[in-house]
Scaffold this active site. Structure first.
Site, PDB file in Angstrom:
ATOM      1  CB  CYS A  61      -0.809  -0.098   1.267  1.00  0.00           C
ATOM      2  SG  CYS A  61      -2.045   1.304   1.439  1.00  0.00           S
ATOM      3  CB  CYS A  70      -1.251  -1.880   7.784  1.00  0.00           C
ATOM      4  SG  CYS A  70      -2.647  -2.193   7.127  1.00  0.00           S
ATOM      5  CB  CYS A 144      -7.030   1.912   1.969  1.00  0.00           C
ATOM      6  SG  CYS A 144      -7.102   0.675   3.420  1.00  0.00           S
ATOM      7  CD  GLN A 244     -15.891 -12.428  13.918  1.00  0.00           C
ATOM      8  OE1 GLN A 244     -14.474 -12.201  13.798  1.00  0.00           O
ATOM      9  NE2 GLN A 244     -16.200 -12.993  14.933  1.00  0.00           N
ATOM     10  CB  CYS A 365     -10.180 -11.492  19.570  1.00  0.00           C
ATOM     11  SG  CYS A 365     -10.732 -10.561  20.959  1.00  0.00           S
TER      12      CYS A 365
END
Length: 408
Positions: A61, A70, A144, A244, A365
């Protein structure tokens, strides 16, 4: 100062050691890299990589350097997969546990169907994106590689919302979820609603084909149902409900849960949300779904009632942190799914550990709280059969997993 990166921390920062063996944190680096920079407390700033790792890749990206959305685009997919599995292994090892691992599954690029963006009005218009690393600055992300194209296509409408209801002195939060009826948008931090603003916002929802707009907790426009498909069911979740992040990630989690449970007659789904697992699993088994949020259990119950050919689904609104299901309440079930938030489910895990349920599918998670809860289960006779890491949040340090526990 010249240092060699030894490992990555849980936030994705490279960790080296100074001459006194104290940890030095260097963002954007990988194990084995030799880095030169200026010490600043426990950080190395103005870092330059003099010897790059063979796992280093060009970020896919163009916004990677400025955007903080990220953390691991500079690392190869193989490295990230191995690192994420290692994080889970280390968390388990800290509790004296080991496990077999099934192959890791990673969501593809441009698949995030749910995202929370930051926005602000400026002199020249509107700024929408993610914050830069450790910064209050918003980085624009028109190309993105993380977000689903449907979210990027909604940016003109989001900019119009911010222009109408934002200010140059405050930052807005925009939670956007792709639904069958169009983007479902929840805004916080906007101007107070008045008659004029309500009318403007309603017009923008129609113009830009949003399904629903929620403004600081109030639904101000509903153009179409913000419906989602879960198995054979159609669910209309409340604004801001947990979902999700990618369809591919949801499918991988569901597949692992099915594999963990095997054929069952009646199961309990703990922390069921709006029915991510309940509704698809009900195609083959009876389910009792328990969730603490009344709006989510209402949405799940409505979806279950309107979907033909499902096995019986019963729904209960209950705070499982304060009032977990007790062993006698768990006795009728042949299996259980538990999918708690990041804090884990210490109280509910304790009662599960004391139950006689033969098989558990645990979704998590947070590797640390998962390992803690796994220790509580194995201490009471459960066996940790396997773990599968699901890399739903591609290029991030976030880790999700499914594990199977059984009573021998």
């Amino acid at each position: 100062m010249i240092v060699t990166i030894e490992r990555l921390g849980h936030l994705g920062h490279g960790i080296a050691r100074d001459q006194d063996l104290r940890p030095i944190y260097v963002p954007g680096t990988l194990p084995g890299e030799v880095v030169e920079g200026t010490p600043d407390g426990d950080k190395l700033i103005d870092a330059k990589i003099t010897t790059p790792s063979t796992d280093r890749v060009k970020p896919p990206c163009r916004h990677a350097r400025a955007c903080g959305g990220c953390q691991l685009q500079h690392a190869s997919d193989a490295f990230v997969a191995g690192w994420k599995q290692e994080v889970v292994q280390n968390a388990l090892a800290g509790q004296g546990l080991t496990a077999d691992f099934l192959p890791l599954v990673t969501s593809p690029a441009r698949s995030r169907r749910r995202a929370t963006l930051s926005a602000r009005r400026t002199k020249s218009g509107v700024l929408i994106g993610f914050h830069g690393r450790a910064s209050d600055t918003i980085a624009e992300i028109p190309d993105c590689q993380l977000l689903h194209p449907g979210i990027l296509a909604a940016f003109p409408g989001l900019q119009a919302l911010v222009m109408a209801g934002g200010s140059r002195t405050t930052e807005l939060s925009l939670q956007v979820t792709l639904t069958r009826g169009g983007p479902d948008v929840m805004v916080t931090g906007g101007k107070p609603l008045d008659a004029s603003l309500r009318l403007d916002l309603a017009r923008l929802v129609e113009t830009h084909a949003f399904s629903r707009l929620t403004w600081d907790g109030e639904t101000v426009a509903l153009r179409d149902r913000p419906a989602l498909t879960m198995g054979a069911a159609t669910v209309v979740p409340p604004a801001g409900a947990f979902l999700q992040a990618t369809q591919e990630g949801e499918a991988a989690l569901l597949s692992a849960v099915r594999q963990a449970l095997g054929p069952q007659k009646r199961i309990v789904d703990l922390f069921s949300g709006v029915g991510t697992f309940t509704l698809p699993l009900a195609e083959t088994m009876e389910i009792h779904a328990v969730e603490g949020d009344a709006a989510m259990t209402k949405a799940l119950d409505l979806a279950a009632r309107n979907t033909p050919n499902l096995h019986r689904i019963s729904v209960e609104t209950r705070d499982l942190f304060r009032r977990p299901l007790e062993p006698d309440e768990l006795r009728p079930f042949t299996g259980a799914v538990i999918d708690p938030p990041r804090a884990g489910a210490e109280a509910q895990t304790a009662t599960l550990a004391a139950s006689t349920i033969p098989v558990l599918a645990a979704v998590s998670c947070n590797p640390v709280t998962f390992a803690r809860d796994a220790k509580a289960l194995t201490a009471k006779g459960y066996r940790l059969d396997w773990v599968q890491v699901i890399d739903q949040f591609r290029w991030s340090t976030h880790i999700e997993l499914v594990a199977r526990f059984s009573r021998p």
